[in-house]
Enzyme design. Structure first.
Site, PDB file in Angstrom:
ATOM      1  N   GLY A  16      25.387 -11.729 -80.241  1.00 42.81           N
ATOM      2  CA  GLY A  16      26.081 -11.567 -79.127  1.00 42.81           C
ATOM      3  C   GLY A  16      27.401 -11.939 -79.339  1.00 42.81           C
ATOM      4  N   GLY A  19      30.227 -10.332 -76.961  1.00 40.89           N
ATOM      5  CA  GLY A  19      29.873 -10.224 -75.513  1.00 40.89           C
ATOM      6  C   GLY A  19      30.878 -10.988 -74.528  1.00 40.89           C
ATOM      7  N   ASP A  89      21.161  -5.337 -85.710  1.00 42.54           N
ATOM      8  CA  ASP A  89      20.290  -5.302 -84.576  1.00 42.54           C
ATOM      9  C   ASP A  89      19.074  -6.123 -84.685  1.00 42.54           C
ATOM     10  OD1 ASP A  89      18.032  -4.135 -82.902  1.00 42.54           O
ATOM     11  OD2 ASP A  89      17.919  -2.238 -83.776  1.00 42.54           O
ATOM     12  N   ASP A 182      22.217 -25.772 -70.319  1.00 43.16           N
ATOM     13  CA  ASP A 182      22.566 -25.678 -68.532  1.00 43.16           C
ATOM     14  C   ASP A 182      24.249 -26.268 -68.424  1.00 43.16           C
ATOM     15  OD1 ASP A 182      23.296 -26.292 -65.792  1.00 43.16           O
ATOM     16  OD2 ASP A 182      20.978 -26.310 -65.534  1.00 43.16           O
ATOM     17  N   HIS A 183      25.141 -25.165 -68.340  1.00 43.56           N
ATOM     18  CA  HIS A 183      26.502 -25.684 -68.337  1.00 43.56           C
ATOM     19  C   HIS A 183      27.006 -26.691 -67.316  1.00 43.56           C
ATOM     20  CE1 HIS A 183      27.443 -22.759 -65.239  1.00 43.56           C
ATOM     21  NE2 HIS A 183      28.398 -23.258 -65.084  1.00 43.56           N
ATOM     22  N   HIS A 245      20.593 -25.705 -62.357  1.00 43.61           N
ATOM     23  CA  HIS A 245      21.798 -26.596 -62.106  1.00 43.61           C
ATOM     24  C   HIS A 245      21.481 -27.618 -61.207  1.00 43.61           C
ATOM     25  CE1 HIS A 245      23.776 -23.427 -64.227  1.00 43.61           C
ATOM     26  NE2 HIS A 245      24.117 -22.574 -63.288  1.00 43.61           N
ATOM     27  N   LYS A 341      26.742 -17.733 -52.370  1.00 46.11           N
ATOM     28  CA  LYS A 341      28.011 -17.100 -52.665  1.00 46.11           C
ATOM     29  C   LYS A 341      28.784 -16.723 -51.213  1.00 46.11           C
ATOM     30  CE  LYS A 341      26.663 -15.747 -56.998  1.00 46.11           C
ATOM     31  NZ  LYS A 341      27.360 -16.461 -58.170  1.00 46.11           N
TER      32      LYS A 341
HETATM   33  C1  BG6 Z   1      26.008 -19.590 -63.289  1.00 45.71           C
HETATM   34  C2  BG6 Z   1      25.497 -18.601 -62.111  1.00 45.71           C
HETATM   35  O1  BG6 Z   1      25.039 -20.350 -64.100  1.00 45.71           O
HETATM   36  O2  BG6 Z   1      26.636 -20.508 -62.610  1.00 45.71           O
HETATM   37  C3  BG6 Z   1      26.625 -18.000 -61.405  1.00 45.71           C
HETATM   38  O3  BG6 Z   1      24.745 -17.726 -62.986  1.00 45.71           O
HETATM   39  C4  BG6 Z   1      27.565 -18.854 -60.868  1.00 45.71           C
HETATM   40  O4  BG6 Z   1      26.143 -17.021 -60.516  1.00 45.71           O
HETATM   41  C5  BG6 Z   1      27.952 -20.221 -61.881  1.00 45.71           C
HETATM   42  O5  BG6 Z   1      28.676 -18.167 -60.255  1.00 45.71           O
HETATM   43  C6  BG6 Z   1      28.709 -21.204 -61.263  1.00 45.71           C
HETATM   44  O6  BG6 Z   1      29.021 -22.056 -62.110  1.00 45.71           O
HETATM   45  P1  BG6 Z   1      30.564 -22.906 -61.891  1.00 45.71           P
HETATM   46  O7  BG6 Z   1      30.678 -23.574 -63.373  1.00 45.71           O
HETATM   47  O8  BG6 Z   1      31.709 -21.762 -61.701  1.00 45.71           O
HETATM   48  O9  BG6 Z   1      30.236 -23.517 -60.832  1.00 45.71           O
END
Ligand code: BG6
Length: 495
Positions: A16, A19, A89, A182-183, A245, A341
């Protein structure tokens, strides 16, 4: 071989590579690691996608995506020279032969020691296929180097699909080789939760149901779904934000002290916490969770009018809920969570509300004194980074009146700006082989089992959507959820 003491040697095979995530987050994060010497001479990236581009074009893409990070053009072109492109691919087994040859070539050229990171930044339906083909087509290094698999979200859409995906990955990789991103776990102040809890007697000694009345976690966003309606409408806030999260944050807040500050011990405690989270029956799920969908106001479109969203969509863009842990530490102390949101602002915070003193000796109703407030520890995750503690103190006026005062620490904006971004931390952790800030399978499984119950109930009940206006803090029912328990959200809009 010259190698910097800070340097991690590895090949990164990126699926990716052209992307959005790669260009917006991954290349800038890698550049930071390069700048700091965490990767330098002994690293190479093979970018893959179905595009037909050559190395030169690929390097242009990489350079463009990092251009705003630095004015040092020489460094950027040195960095980009480590990037190679292979048109690929992922579903075509024969294509893996090219990748294999290129990997071997670069391993030799850059003396990478056989270390390999496979990073899948693609649609989730390809995760299992890639993992399987990497193994069967012998891409995994066999000469003593490490093999690590990095997976982006979403990890399934319910427990069953997540389990199936996990079974597919486990057929090729061991659990300690799988890094589920999981960022939020890469955010500075999320990582600080453990420091605040386990580094301070004044908090950890009180961190239980005897002294804490409730804990509130808010992940608010002011944007709508923007260009992601296709994905979002199939997901909704519960899957998009709560299952991953929020559950991760809650587990860090609720867990016992780990034996040592290392990934295996921390994960063990997080899993224990999540396993004691009460999985709701139908009645409990209906009372303890509420959902919302934003309406429109002025120029702001309602969710059902957004491009790509069906006009009769029942997807929730807001969730609030009450979580209960059935364990000795937390029994009777609810955790309230909310996310949505098009809310009033973009911020993430945790409010830990302590119990009020059992006796208020300063209460003299005749003289107009105000009752003591609860102490509140607020952890500001974003955009501010820091925390505050609300305590009661005597005010300096005549007589004896108490008032709440705030002890506050906020990182200054320069430090906040310099704080490594989540992907920089997380890629570095992958290269170090440190799984602390990644979701393990038992955590993911417990989180899905909890969330699935809510989903089941919602799927059979018709919601009354839209039910909140943009710029608010969600539907009235989110306030009622706490009011029922004689509580309120610490963060409220000033009306
Ligand atoms: C992502 C979601 O994991 O986290 C998004 O898919 C969301 O919908 C985003 O906007 C929020 O992350 P952050 O770091 O901007 O708070």
């Amino acid at each position: 071989m010259n190698i910097l003491p800070t340097e991690r040697r590895s090949l990164i095979v990126l699926f990716g590579a052209t992307g959005d995530l790669a260009t917006r987050k991954l290349y800038p994060a890698m550049l930071k690691l390069y700048e700091k010497g965490n990767i330098r001479e002994h690293f190479a990236v093979i970018g893959t996608s179905r595009h037909k581009i050559d190395d030169e074009k690929y390097r242009e893409i990489v350079e463009k995506s990092v251009a705003k990070e630095t004015s040092n053009k020489k460094m950027v072109s040195d960095f980009a020279s480590h990037f190679y492109f292979v048109t690929h691919d992922v579903t075509n087994v024969s294509h893996y032969a090219n990748l294999k040859d290129k990997s071997a070539e670069l391993d030799k050229k850059y003396a990478l020691g056989g270390n390999r990171v496979f990073y899948i930044s693609m649609a989730p339906n390809f995760f299992g296929t890639v993992a399987k083909n990497l193994k069967t087509q012998h891409l995994l290094s066999e000469n003593g180097g490490f093999n690590r698999l990095v997976i982006e979200k979403p990890f399934g859409r319910d427990f069953e699909s997540a389990k199936q995906l996990n079974d597919e990955l486990s057929a090729a990789f061991e659990e300690n080789q799988i890094f589920r991103i999981d960022h939020y776990l890469g955010k500075e102040m999320i990582q600080n939760i453990e420091a605040i809890r386990f580094g301070n007697t004044i908090f950890e000694a009180l961190w239980n149901n005897r002294y804490i009345d409730n804990i509130q976690v808010t992940l608010a966003e002011n944007l709508g779904v923007e260009e992601r309606a296709g994905y979002y409408d199939n997901s909704g806030a519960l899957r998009d934000m709560v299952q991953n999260h929020i559950m991760q944050i809650v587990s860090l807040l609720a867990m016992e002290q780990p034996v040592a500050f290392k990934d295996t011990d921390i994960r063990q405690e997080k899993v224990k916490a999540l396993r004691s989270l009460r999985v709701y029956n139908v009645a409990e799920a209906s009372t303890n969770f509420v959902r919302g969908q934003y309406g429109g106001v002025g120029n702001s479109k309602e969710y059902r009018q957004e491009d790509g969203v069906p006009k009769d969509s029942n997807t929730e863009t807001f969730v609030a809920g009450k979580l209960l842990f059935d364990n000795y530490r937390w029994s009777g102390t609810p955790f309230y969570i909310r996310t949505g949101k098009k809310l009033a602002d973009k911020f993430t915070r945790v409010d830990v509300v302590f119990k009020k003193p059992l006796v208020d000796i300063f209460s003299f109703p005749q003289s107009g004194s105000t009752p003591l407030n609860a102490n509140v520890l607020t952890i500001f995750i974003e955009p501010n980074q820091g925390f505050s503690l609300m305590v009661n103190a005597k005010n300096s006026e005549q007589g004896f009146h108490t008032e709440p005062v705030n002890l506050q620490f906020l990182e200054d904006s320069k430090r906040t700006k310099e704080t490594p971004q989540p992907y920089e931390r997380l890629i570095h952790d992958v290269l170090k082989g440190d799984g602390t800030n990644f979701a393990s399978w038992p955590e993911v499984a417990s989180a899905w089992k909890f969330v699935d119950q809510i989903r089941r109930v919602w799927d059979i009940q018709q919601p009354m959507f839209p039910n909140y206006i943009p710029g608010s803090m969600g539907p009235v029912s989110a306030d009622e959820l706490l009011a029922r328990d004689h509580r309120e959200w610490v963060y409220k809009l000033n009306k």
